[in-house]
Scaffold this motif. Structure first.
Motif, PDB file in Angstrom:
ATOM      1  N   THR A 146       0.829  -1.205   0.000  1.00  0.00           N
ATOM      2  CA  THR A 146       0.000   0.000   0.000  1.00  0.00           C
ATOM      3  C   THR A 146       0.863   1.255   0.000  1.00  0.00           C
ATOM      4  OG1 THR A 146      -0.163  -0.269   2.409  1.00  0.00           O
ATOM      5  CG2 THR A 146      -2.060  -0.979   1.084  1.00  0.00           C
ATOM      6  N   GLY A 147       2.063   1.181   0.582  1.00  0.00           N
ATOM      7  CA  GLY A 147       3.029   2.264   0.496  1.00  0.00           C
ATOM      8  C   GLY A 147       2.481   3.628   0.875  1.00  0.00           C
ATOM      9  N   THR A 148       2.719   4.618   0.016  1.00  0.00           N
ATOM     10  CA  THR A 148       2.322   5.995   0.294  1.00  0.00           C
ATOM     11  C   THR A 148       0.899   6.301  -0.184  1.00  0.00           C
ATOM     12  OG1 THR A 148       3.375   6.698  -1.767  1.00  0.00           O
ATOM     13  CG2 THR A 148       4.687   6.874   0.254  1.00  0.00           C
ATOM     14  N   GLY A 149       0.114   5.275  -0.457  1.00  0.00           N
ATOM     15  CA  GLY A 149      -1.256   5.502  -0.927  1.00  0.00           C
ATOM     16  C   GLY A 149      -2.099   6.272   0.068  1.00  0.00           C
ATOM     17  N   LEU A 150      -2.053   5.857   1.332  1.00  0.00           N
ATOM     18  CA  LEU A 150      -2.820   6.539   2.372  1.00  0.00           C
ATOM     19  C   LEU A 150      -2.282   7.945   2.605  1.00  0.00           C
ATOM     20  CD1 LEU A 150      -4.679   6.985   4.761  1.00  0.00           C
ATOM     21  CD2 LEU A 150      -3.210   5.481   6.123  1.00  0.00           C
ATOM     22  N   ASP A 151      -0.975   8.097   2.611  1.00  0.00           N
ATOM     23  CA  ASP A 151      -0.367   9.411   2.827  1.00  0.00           C
ATOM     24  C   ASP A 151      -0.758  10.376   1.705  1.00  0.00           C
ATOM     25  OD1 ASP A 151       1.460   8.437   5.094  1.00  0.00           O
ATOM     26  OD2 ASP A 151       1.993   7.122   3.431  1.00  0.00           O
ATOM     27  N   SER A 152      -0.833   9.865   0.488  1.00  0.00           N
ATOM     28  CA  SER A 152      -1.254  10.696  -0.645  1.00  0.00           C
ATOM     29  C   SER A 152      -2.692  11.150  -0.471  1.00  0.00           C
ATOM     30  CB  SER A 152      -1.098   9.918  -1.955  1.00  0.00           C
ATOM     31  OG  SER A 152       0.254   9.564  -2.179  1.00  0.00           O
ATOM     32  N   ALA A 153      -3.535  10.249   0.019  1.00  0.00           N
ATOM     33  CA  ALA A 153      -4.932  10.614   0.268  1.00  0.00           C
ATOM     34  C   ALA A 153      -5.030  11.691   1.344  1.00  0.00           C
ATOM     35  CB  ALA A 153      -5.728   9.377   0.688  1.00  0.00           C
ATOM     36  N   ARG A 154      -4.178  11.580   2.358  1.00  0.00           N
ATOM     37  CA  ARG A 154      -4.187  12.581   3.426  1.00  0.00           C
ATOM     38  C   ARG A 154      -3.743  13.950   2.885  1.00  0.00           C
ATOM     39  NH1 ARG A 154      -0.820  10.297   6.931  1.00  0.00           N
ATOM     40  NH2 ARG A 154      -2.465   9.057   7.871  1.00  0.00           N
ATOM     41  N   LEU A 155      -2.729  13.948   2.018  1.00  0.00           N
ATOM     42  CA  LEU A 155      -2.274  15.199   1.407  1.00  0.00           C
ATOM     43  C   LEU A 155      -3.388  15.831   0.581  1.00  0.00           C
ATOM     44  CD1 LEU A 155      -0.124  17.276   0.589  1.00  0.00           C
ATOM     45  CD2 LEU A 155       0.577  15.683  -1.234  1.00  0.00           C
ATOM     46  N   ILE A 156      -4.069  15.016  -0.209  1.00  0.00           N
ATOM     47  CA  ILE A 156      -5.171  15.528  -1.030  1.00  0.00           C
ATOM     48  C   ILE A 156      -6.272  16.107  -0.152  1.00  0.00           C
ATOM     49  CG2 ILE A 156      -7.050  14.810  -2.575  1.00  0.00           C
ATOM     50  CD1 ILE A 156      -5.034  12.902  -3.890  1.00  0.00           C
ATOM     51  N   SER A 157      -6.541  15.450   0.972  1.00  0.00           N
ATOM     52  CA  SER A 157      -7.552  15.949   1.898  1.00  0.00           C
ATOM     53  C   SER A 157      -7.170  17.328   2.428  1.00  0.00           C
ATOM     54  CB  SER A 157      -7.722  14.962   3.060  1.00  0.00           C
ATOM     55  OG  SER A 157      -8.642  15.440   4.007  1.00  0.00           O
ATOM     56  N   HIS A 158      -5.895  17.500   2.787  1.00  0.00           N
ATOM     57  CA  HIS A 158      -5.423  18.798   3.269  1.00  0.00           C
ATOM     58  C   HIS A 158      -5.540  19.860   2.169  1.00  0.00           C
ATOM     59  CE1 HIS A 158      -4.261  17.158   7.010  1.00  0.00           C
ATOM     60  NE2 HIS A 158      -3.108  16.630   6.641  1.00  0.00           N
ATOM     61  N   LEU A 159      -5.187  19.491   0.952  1.00  0.00           N
ATOM     62  CA  LEU A 159      -5.261  20.430  -0.165  1.00  0.00           C
ATOM     63  C   LEU A 159      -6.702  20.843  -0.437  1.00  0.00           C
ATOM     64  CD1 LEU A 159      -2.669  18.763  -2.559  1.00  0.00           C
ATOM     65  CD2 LEU A 159      -2.456  21.029  -1.530  1.00  0.00           C
ATOM     66  N   ASP A 166     -12.682  20.297  -4.694  1.00  0.00           N
ATOM     67  CA  ASP A 166     -13.058  18.915  -4.373  1.00  0.00           C
ATOM     68  C   ASP A 166     -11.866  17.976  -4.535  1.00  0.00           C
ATOM     69  OD1 ASP A 166     -15.347  16.882  -3.927  1.00  0.00           O
ATOM     70  OD2 ASP A 166     -14.284  16.114  -5.686  1.00  0.00           O
ATOM     71  N   HIS A 167     -11.734  17.039  -3.609  1.00  0.00           N
ATOM     72  CA  HIS A 167     -10.565  16.162  -3.624  1.00  0.00           C
ATOM     73  C   HIS A 167     -10.455  15.324  -4.888  1.00  0.00           C
ATOM     74  CE1 HIS A 167     -13.703  13.491  -1.970  1.00  0.00           C
ATOM     75  NE2 HIS A 167     -12.990  12.511  -2.459  1.00  0.00           N
ATOM     76  N   LYS A 168     -11.583  15.034  -5.534  1.00  0.00           N
ATOM     77  CA  LYS A 168     -11.534  14.228  -6.757  1.00  0.00           C
ATOM     78  C   LYS A 168     -10.948  15.008  -7.936  1.00  0.00           C
ATOM     79  CE  LYS A 168     -15.464  11.231  -5.587  1.00  0.00           C
ATOM     80  NZ  LYS A 168     -15.815  11.874  -4.306  1.00  0.00           N
ATOM     81  N   SER A 169     -10.834  16.324  -7.774  1.00  0.00           N
ATOM     82  CA  SER A 169     -10.273  17.157  -8.839  1.00  0.00           C
ATOM     83  C   SER A 169      -8.809  17.503  -8.599  1.00  0.00           C
ATOM     84  CB  SER A 169     -11.083  18.466  -8.951  1.00  0.00           C
ATOM     85  OG  SER A 169     -12.439  18.196  -9.265  1.00  0.00           O
TER      86      SER A 169
END
Length: 315
Positions: A146-159, A166-169
Protein backbone atom coordinates in the motif's frame (compact mmCIF):
# COMPACT_ATOMS: atom_id res chain seq x y z
CA UNK A 1 -18.84 -17.81 -12.97
CA UNK A 2 -15.57 -17.35 -11.08
CA UNK A 3 -15.82 -16.07 -7.52
CA UNK A 4 -13.37 -13.56 -6.10
CA UNK A 5 -11.48 -14.93 -3.10
CA UNK A 6 -9.24 -13.00 -0.71
CA UNK A 7 -7.01 -14.21 2.10
CA UNK A 8 -6.07 -11.95 5.02
CA UNK A 9 -3.00 -12.77 7.11
CA UNK A 10 -3.25 -11.02 10.46
CA UNK A 11 -6.66 -10.00 11.78
CA UNK A 12 -5.68 -7.33 14.28
CA UNK A 13 -6.85 -3.71 14.12
CA UNK A 14 -5.89 -3.24 10.46
CA UNK A 15 -6.73 -6.72 9.19
CA UNK A 16 -10.17 -6.63 10.81
CA UNK A 17 -10.94 -3.25 9.26
CA UNK A 18 -9.78 -4.46 5.85
CA UNK A 19 -12.19 -7.36 6.31
CA UNK A 20 -15.00 -4.95 7.19
CA UNK A 21 -14.28 -2.69 4.21
CA UNK A 22 -14.24 -5.62 1.79
CA UNK A 23 -17.52 -7.00 3.13
CA UNK A 24 -19.26 -3.62 3.34
CA UNK A 25 -18.30 -2.72 -0.22
CA UNK A 26 -18.98 -6.20 -1.59
CA UNK A 27 -15.55 -6.39 -3.20
CA UNK A 28 -15.03 -10.11 -2.54
CA UNK A 29 -17.23 -13.18 -2.72
CA UNK A 30 -15.16 -15.18 -0.25
CA UNK A 31 -12.66 -14.18 2.44
CA UNK A 32 -10.48 -16.51 4.51
CA UNK A 33 -8.87 -15.29 7.75
CA UNK A 34 -5.52 -16.45 9.13
CA UNK A 35 -4.04 -15.27 12.41
CA UNK A 36 -1.37 -16.58 14.78
CA UNK A 37 -4.08 -16.35 17.45
CA UNK A 38 -6.90 -18.66 16.28
CA UNK A 39 -9.31 -17.15 18.80
CA UNK A 40 -8.82 -13.72 17.23
CA UNK A 41 -9.61 -14.89 13.71
CA UNK A 42 -12.58 -16.88 15.03
CA UNK A 43 -14.14 -13.93 16.85
CA UNK A 44 -13.63 -11.53 13.93
CA UNK A 45 -15.12 -14.11 11.60
CA UNK A 46 -18.22 -14.55 13.75
CA UNK A 47 -18.67 -10.82 14.27
CA UNK A 48 -18.54 -9.98 10.57
CA UNK A 49 -20.77 -12.94 9.66
CA UNK A 50 -23.40 -11.61 12.04
CA UNK A 51 -23.41 -8.35 10.08
CA UNK A 52 -23.69 -9.83 6.58
CA UNK A 53 -27.51 -10.28 6.60
CA UNK A 54 -27.75 -6.47 6.77
CA UNK A 55 -25.16 -5.91 4.04
CA UNK A 56 -26.09 -5.30 0.39
CA UNK A 57 -23.83 -8.15 -0.77
CA UNK A 58 -23.46 -11.82 0.16
CA UNK A 59 -19.93 -12.70 1.25
CA UNK A 60 -18.65 -15.99 2.67
CA UNK A 61 -16.14 -15.50 5.50
CA UNK A 62 -14.25 -18.34 7.18
CA UNK A 63 -11.29 -19.08 9.42
CA UNK A 64 -8.59 -20.92 7.54
CA UNK A 65 -4.95 -21.85 7.34
CA UNK A 66 -2.20 -21.33 4.78
CA UNK A 67 -3.21 -24.20 2.44
CA UNK A 68 -6.52 -22.34 1.97
CA UNK A 69 -4.64 -19.55 0.18
CA UNK A 70 -3.95 -21.75 -2.84
CA UNK A 71 -6.94 -20.54 -4.85
CA UNK A 72 -7.06 -16.96 -3.53
CA UNK A 73 -6.97 -14.20 -6.12
CA UNK A 74 -5.49 -11.74 -3.64
CA UNK A 75 -3.74 -12.23 -0.30
CA UNK A 76 -3.31 -9.31 2.10
CA UNK A 77 -0.60 -9.24 4.76
CA UNK A 78 -1.78 -7.16 7.71
CA UNK A 79 0.31 -8.84 10.41
CA UNK A 80 1.97 -6.52 12.88
CA UNK A 81 2.54 -5.42 16.46
CA UNK A 82 1.34 -1.84 16.63
CA UNK A 83 2.40 -1.42 20.25
CA UNK A 84 6.03 -1.11 19.07
CA UNK A 85 5.16 2.36 17.79
CA UNK A 86 4.28 3.48 21.30
CA UNK A 87 8.01 3.63 21.98
CA UNK A 88 8.97 5.57 18.84
CA UNK A 89 7.26 7.28 15.91
CA UNK A 90 9.37 5.39 13.43
CA UNK A 91 7.73 2.68 11.30
CA UNK A 92 11.14 1.11 10.72
CA UNK A 93 11.11 -0.07 14.34
CA UNK A 94 8.22 -2.38 13.46
CA UNK A 95 10.75 -4.58 11.65
CA UNK A 96 11.46 -6.19 15.00
CA UNK A 97 8.13 -8.00 14.67
CA UNK A 98 7.09 -7.83 11.02
CA UNK A 99 10.30 -9.17 9.46
CA UNK A 100 10.32 -12.40 11.51
CA UNK A 101 6.57 -12.69 10.96
CA UNK A 102 6.96 -12.38 7.20
CA UNK A 103 9.86 -14.83 7.09
CA UNK A 104 7.68 -17.22 9.08
CA UNK A 105 4.68 -17.19 6.76
CA UNK A 106 6.40 -16.80 3.37
CA UNK A 107 7.34 -20.51 3.06
CA UNK A 108 3.79 -21.48 4.05
CA UNK A 109 2.22 -19.20 1.46
CA UNK A 110 4.60 -20.51 -1.19
CA UNK A 111 3.91 -24.14 -0.19
CA UNK A 112 0.17 -23.54 -0.62
CA UNK A 113 0.67 -23.02 -4.35
CA UNK A 114 -0.66 -19.46 -4.19
CA UNK A 115 -0.19 -17.75 -7.55
CA UNK A 116 -2.26 -14.58 -7.29
CA UNK A 117 -1.63 -10.98 -6.26
CA UNK A 118 -0.06 -10.31 -2.85
CA UNK A 119 -0.74 -6.94 -1.23
CA UNK A 120 1.35 -5.97 1.79
CA UNK A 121 0.11 -3.49 4.39
CA UNK A 122 2.53 -4.28 7.24
CA UNK A 123 5.21 -1.75 8.11
CA UNK A 124 7.82 -0.75 7.29
CA UNK A 125 5.86 -1.26 4.09
CA UNK A 126 8.60 -0.95 1.46
CA UNK A 127 10.95 -3.25 3.36
CA UNK A 128 8.41 -5.96 4.19
CA UNK A 129 7.10 -5.86 0.63
CA UNK A 130 10.63 -6.44 -0.67
CA UNK A 131 11.09 -9.41 1.67
CA UNK A 132 7.81 -10.97 0.58
CA UNK A 133 8.54 -10.44 -3.12
CA UNK A 134 11.95 -12.05 -2.73
CA UNK A 135 10.54 -15.03 -0.83
CA UNK A 136 7.49 -15.75 -2.99
CA UNK A 137 9.25 -15.24 -6.32
CA UNK A 138 6.02 -14.33 -8.12
CA UNK A 139 6.02 -12.38 -11.41
CA UNK A 140 7.06 -8.74 -11.16
CA UNK A 141 4.21 -6.56 -9.91
CA UNK A 142 2.30 -9.47 -8.37
CA UNK A 143 3.69 -8.44 -4.98
CA UNK A 144 3.42 -4.81 -3.94
CA UNK A 145 2.44 -2.71 -0.93
CA UNK A 146 0.00 0.00 0.00
CA UNK A 147 3.03 2.26 0.50
CA UNK A 148 2.32 6.00 0.29
CA UNK A 149 -1.26 5.50 -0.93
CA UNK A 150 -2.82 6.54 2.37
CA UNK A 151 -0.37 9.41 2.83
CA UNK A 152 -1.25 10.70 -0.64
CA UNK A 153 -4.93 10.61 0.27
CA UNK A 154 -4.19 12.58 3.43
CA UNK A 155 -2.27 15.20 1.41
CA UNK A 156 -5.17 15.53 -1.03
CA UNK A 157 -7.55 15.95 1.90
CA UNK A 158 -5.42 18.80 3.27
CA UNK A 159 -5.26 20.43 -0.17
CA UNK A 160 -9.02 20.18 -0.54
CA UNK A 161 -9.64 21.74 2.86
CA UNK A 162 -7.15 24.55 2.20
CA UNK A 163 -8.26 25.49 -1.32
CA UNK A 164 -11.93 24.52 -1.31
CA UNK A 165 -11.41 22.34 -4.41
CA UNK A 166 -13.06 18.92 -4.37
CA UNK A 167 -10.57 16.16 -3.62
CA UNK A 168 -11.53 14.23 -6.76
CA UNK A 169 -10.27 17.16 -8.84
CA UNK A 170 -6.83 17.19 -7.20
CA UNK A 171 -3.78 15.22 -8.33
CA UNK A 172 -1.08 14.97 -5.69
CA UNK A 173 1.28 12.26 -4.46
CA UNK A 174 3.46 11.50 -1.50
CA UNK A 175 6.41 9.48 -2.77
CA UNK A 176 9.56 7.75 -1.54
CA UNK A 177 9.72 5.85 1.73
CA UNK A 178 6.45 5.10 3.50
CA UNK A 179 7.83 6.77 6.59
CA UNK A 180 9.21 10.00 7.96
CA UNK A 181 11.31 10.84 4.88
CA UNK A 182 8.47 10.71 2.36
CA UNK A 183 7.68 13.92 0.49
CA UNK A 184 5.37 15.57 -2.02
CA UNK A 185 6.80 16.60 -5.40
CA UNK A 186 5.03 19.95 -5.62
CA UNK A 187 5.92 20.29 -9.29
CA UNK A 188 3.41 17.51 -10.01
CA UNK A 189 0.48 18.79 -7.94
CA UNK A 190 -2.46 19.80 -10.13
CA UNK A 191 -6.01 21.06 -9.72
CA UNK A 192 -7.91 19.87 -12.74
CA UNK A 193 -5.76 20.74 -15.76
CA UNK A 194 -3.80 23.45 -13.95
CA UNK A 195 -0.52 22.82 -12.16
CA UNK A 196 -0.19 24.32 -8.69
CA UNK A 197 2.56 26.65 -9.86
CA UNK A 198 0.24 28.18 -12.46
CA UNK A 199 -2.37 28.97 -9.82
CA UNK A 200 -0.10 30.47 -7.17
CA UNK A 201 0.24 33.78 -9.02
CA UNK A 202 -3.50 34.07 -9.63
CA UNK A 203 -5.18 33.00 -6.40
CA UNK A 204 -4.05 33.38 -2.80
CA UNK A 205 -5.80 30.12 -1.83
CA UNK A 206 -2.88 28.30 -3.41
CA UNK A 207 -0.19 30.24 -1.50
CA UNK A 208 -0.21 27.97 1.53
CA UNK A 209 2.72 26.87 3.67
CA UNK A 210 3.93 23.78 1.83
CA UNK A 211 6.40 22.63 4.47
CA UNK A 212 3.72 22.83 7.16
CA UNK A 213 1.30 20.85 5.02
CA UNK A 214 3.86 18.10 4.42
CA UNK A 215 4.62 17.93 8.13
CA UNK A 216 0.91 17.73 8.88
CA UNK A 217 0.56 14.95 6.33
CA UNK A 218 3.43 12.94 7.76
CA UNK A 219 2.25 13.54 11.33
CA UNK A 220 -1.35 12.61 10.56
CA UNK A 221 -0.86 8.93 11.34
CA UNK A 222 0.68 9.79 14.68
CA UNK A 223 -2.28 12.01 15.54
CA UNK A 224 -4.53 9.01 15.03
CA UNK A 225 -2.16 6.67 16.84
CA UNK A 226 -1.87 8.99 19.85
CA UNK A 227 -5.63 9.01 20.25
CA UNK A 228 -6.47 5.32 19.88
CA UNK A 229 -3.24 3.37 19.59
CA UNK A 230 -3.67 2.32 15.96
CA UNK A 231 -4.78 3.42 12.51
CA UNK A 232 -7.69 1.54 10.94
CA UNK A 233 -10.28 3.13 8.68
CA UNK A 234 -8.07 4.92 6.17
CA UNK A 235 -5.60 2.09 5.58
CA UNK A 236 -8.50 -0.34 5.22
CA UNK A 237 -10.11 1.96 2.64
CA UNK A 238 -6.78 2.18 0.82
CA UNK A 239 -6.46 -1.60 0.64
CA UNK A 240 -10.07 -1.99 -0.48
CA UNK A 241 -9.57 0.60 -3.23
CA UNK A 242 -6.50 -1.21 -4.53
CA UNK A 243 -8.19 -4.61 -4.48
CA UNK A 244 -11.23 -3.25 -6.31
CA UNK A 245 -8.91 -1.90 -9.00
CA UNK A 246 -7.34 -5.35 -9.33
CA UNK A 247 -10.63 -7.25 -9.56
CA UNK A 248 -12.13 -4.85 -12.10
CA UNK A 249 -8.91 -4.40 -14.07
CA UNK A 250 -9.38 -0.66 -13.74
CA UNK A 251 -5.88 0.40 -14.78
CA UNK A 252 -6.26 3.00 -12.02
CA UNK A 253 -3.30 5.18 -11.08
CA UNK A 254 -2.77 4.73 -7.34
CA UNK A 255 0.33 5.45 -5.23
CA UNK A 256 1.73 2.14 -3.93
CA UNK A 257 5.00 0.58 -2.85
CA UNK A 258 6.07 -0.59 -6.29
CA UNK A 259 9.08 -2.52 -7.62
CA UNK A 260 11.44 -0.13 -9.41
CA UNK A 261 13.48 -1.51 -12.27
CA UNK A 262 15.00 1.54 -13.92
CA UNK A 263 12.08 3.81 -13.05
CA UNK A 264 13.29 7.13 -11.62
CA UNK A 265 16.82 5.75 -12.27
CA UNK A 266 16.35 3.29 -9.41
CA UNK A 267 16.77 -0.49 -9.47
CA UNK A 268 15.95 -3.43 -7.20
CA UNK A 269 14.00 -1.50 -4.61
CA UNK A 270 10.38 -1.00 -3.58
CA UNK A 271 9.30 2.60 -2.99
CA UNK A 272 6.15 4.72 -2.95
CA UNK A 273 5.27 5.94 -6.44
CA UNK A 274 2.11 6.22 -8.54
CA UNK A 275 1.45 3.05 -10.53
CA UNK A 276 -1.17 1.53 -12.80
CA UNK A 277 -3.16 -1.09 -10.88
CA UNK A 278 -5.09 -3.76 -12.76
CA UNK A 279 -5.72 -7.50 -12.97
CA UNK A 280 -1.98 -8.23 -12.97
CA UNK A 281 -1.38 -6.18 -9.85
CA UNK A 282 1.10 -3.33 -10.02
CA UNK A 283 1.32 -3.33 -13.79
CA UNK A 284 3.34 -0.23 -14.57
CA UNK A 285 5.09 2.53 -12.67
CA UNK A 286 4.00 6.04 -13.65
CA UNK A 287 7.27 7.94 -13.84
CA UNK A 288 6.82 11.54 -12.81
CA UNK A 289 8.87 14.35 -14.34
CA UNK A 290 10.54 15.44 -11.12
CA UNK A 291 12.72 18.47 -10.67
CA UNK A 292 16.41 17.84 -9.94
CA UNK A 293 15.83 18.63 -6.28
CA UNK A 294 12.82 16.30 -6.05
CA UNK A 295 14.72 13.50 -7.79
CA UNK A 296 17.63 13.89 -5.38
CA UNK A 297 15.22 13.63 -2.44
CA UNK A 298 13.69 10.50 -3.98
CA UNK A 299 17.12 8.88 -4.39
CA UNK A 300 17.87 9.57 -0.72
CA UNK A 301 14.61 7.85 0.24
CA UNK A 302 15.51 4.81 -1.84
CA UNK A 303 19.01 4.69 -0.35
CA UNK A 304 17.47 4.60 3.12
CA UNK A 305 15.07 1.84 2.10
CA UNK A 306 17.98 -0.23 0.74
CA UNK A 307 19.90 0.11 3.99
CA UNK A 308 16.90 -1.11 5.96
CA UNK A 309 16.39 -4.01 3.56
CA UNK A 310 19.97 -5.11 4.33
CA UNK A 311 19.10 -5.06 8.03
CA UNK A 312 15.94 -7.09 7.36
CA UNK A 313 17.88 -9.67 5.32
CA UNK A 314 20.12 -10.32 8.31
CA UNK A 315 17.29 -10.72 10.83
Amino acid sequence: MKTRKIGIIGVGHVGAHVLSALVTQGIADEIVLIDSNPAKSACECQDIKDSIPYMPHRVRVSVGDYPDLKDCDVVVNASGKISILAETHDRVEEMKFTVPAAKGFIPKVKASGFNGIFLNISNPCDIITAEIAKGLDLPKGHVFGTGTGLDSARLISHLAETTGIDHKSITAYMIGEHGNSQFAPWSQVAFGSHKLEELVAEDERFRFDRDAMIQETVDGAWTVFAGKGCTEYAIAATAARIIRAIFHDEKAIIPVSAPLDGDFDEHDVFAGVPAIIGKDGCEEVVELHLTDEELEHFHKCCAGIRENIKVADEM
